[in-house]
Design an enzyme around this catalytic site. Structure first.
Site, short mmCIF file in Angstrom:
data_model
loop_
_atom_site.label_atom_id
_atom_site.label_comp_id
_atom_site.label_asym_id
_atom_site.label_seq_id
_atom_site.Cartn_x
_atom_site.Cartn_y
_atom_site.Cartn_z
N HIS A 40 0.86 -1.17 0.00
CA HIS A 40 0.00 0.00 0.00
C HIS A 40 0.90 1.22 0.00
CE1 HIS A 40 -3.98 -1.72 0.13
NE2 HIS A 40 -3.63 -2.53 1.12
N ASP A 68 0.29 6.74 -4.33
CA ASP A 68 -0.98 6.60 -5.05
C ASP A 68 -1.18 7.75 -6.06
OD1 ASP A 68 -1.54 4.36 -3.61
OD2 ASP A 68 -3.14 5.24 -2.40
#
Length: 364
Positions: free
Chosen positions: A139, A169
């Site tokens: 992540h 991200d």
């Protein structure tokens, strides 16, 4: 109008969570038609972080505004055939599966190229399609940890802290958009499609040049002790006020430091601007100074002084800030495309629309 730059382009979005949907949202903001293809259970982002009145997360709606959303089971022959039909008509396909999954579903790069030789296929993954970490789960925080950025971000006494908003991200999403637009520009000149391998980790790594380049020359700062990480320079730090609020303080250039010293009547601090780092004593002097007044009091003194000071605003304060309102970027439920073009502000996104695959195939 800037939002019609990509008019006529069809984008297939086979991604979930944040990076891929943010990238295709951006392409949609530029005028592309975006069809988001989700598995039968939907994108998990539908129920992430917060719940709307209808049970769907407003964050999911933000990321997928303006898109047509359809659920498709790519493990069935019917689902595969529907995707094949869409691929033949599409200009761009963005997916965020772990490397190898698209191939196992029957849509490896070679197959997609056979279906549509001019397709721009972007595979957006954690660590890229090759290499020893290609199959490693992650992540945002774990990607950024490997870049070295987390080792610099935090406090000298308590260590690293997570970066927010998620760095990998969003840098990965922007890298995907940039690469897709470049591939589309090449296609205009050559007629060639492309297969693009974008890694969230590598996108974040490329943004960390401010510490990687010095490291290559033997200079590595301790956590929170660099010039731009809050503990090295008194003139680039966050300070607490009497009412336990905080403000960002960044009079890097001498003229801004002079403006600051003049505004508070402390000309004795002028010569201390470029003391050797870490400027521990000067930092403590400013900490003591700033604790003597409230955030509002310091804002009245320092904001007009032109010394690169800004209160640290809470999210609910940002939405009501007069500059944010004037620029027409944030409207509570929606954060719009962050650019004005030809004197016009960004336009409102249309709501996402839930569709049936039969409707989409008939439209195409």
């Amino acid at each position: 109008m800037f939002n019609n730059c990509l008019d006529g382009l069809l984008v297939l979005d086979l991604s979930q969570y944040i990076p891929g949907p943010f990238a295709t949202m951006t392409l949609g903001d530029l005028g592309a038609e975006v069809i988001k293809i989700e598995p039968p259970f939907g994108d998990p982002m539908r129920h992430a972080f917060m719940e709307g009145e209808d049970g769907i997360s407003p964050l999911y709606k933000q990321l997928n505004g303006g898109k047509k959303v359809v659920k498709l089971d790519l493990k069935t022959q019917e689902g595969k055939e529907a995707l094949r039909q869409l691929v033949k008509k599409a200009d761009v396909l963005l997916e965020s599966f772990r490397p190898g999954v698209m191939g196992r579903l029957g849509f490896d790069p070679a197959t997609l190229k056979d279906l549509n030789p001019t397709l721009v296929h972007c595979a957006l993954s954690g660590y890229g399609q090759t290499g020893p970490y290609a199959q490693t789960a992650g992540h945002d925080m774990t990607y950024v940890a490997l870049t070295g950025a987390l080792s610099q971000t935090g406090h000298a006494d308590s260590g690293p802290v997570p970066i927010f908003p998620p760095l990998a991200d969003h840098s990965g999403a922007m890298q995907a958009v940039n690469s897709i637009l470049a591939a589309l520009f090449r296609r205009e000149r050559t007629g060639l499609g492309a297969f693009i391998d974008v890694s969230l980790f590598e996108a974040a790594l490329s943004w960390n040049y401010l510490s990687l380049t010095p490291a290559a020359h033997g200079q590595v700062d301790k956590c929170g002790q660099g010039e731009l990480t809050g503990g090295g320079a008194a003139w680039y730090a966050i300070y607490e006020t009497k009412d336990n609020r905080h403000f960002a303080f960044a009079p890097i250039e001498p003229k801004f430091w002079q403006n600051f010293c003049t505004a508070i009547g402390r000309e004795d601090l002028l010569a201390r601007h470029m003391e050797p780092q870490p400027q521990t004593d000067l930092i403590q002097t400013l900490r003591d100074l700033f604790k003597a007044k409230t955030l509002s009091e310091w804002s009245e003194i320092l904001l007009p002084a032109d010394c690169c000071m800004e209160p640290i605003h809470r999210p609910d304060e940002v939405l009501n800030h007069p500059h944010v309102e004037e620029r027409q970027i944030a409207f509570g439920h929606e954060i719009r495309y962050p650019a004005w073009v030809d004197g016009l502000p960004p336009v409102e996104r249309q709501p996402m629309v839930e569709c049936e695959i039969t409707d989409l195939l008939s439209d195409q």
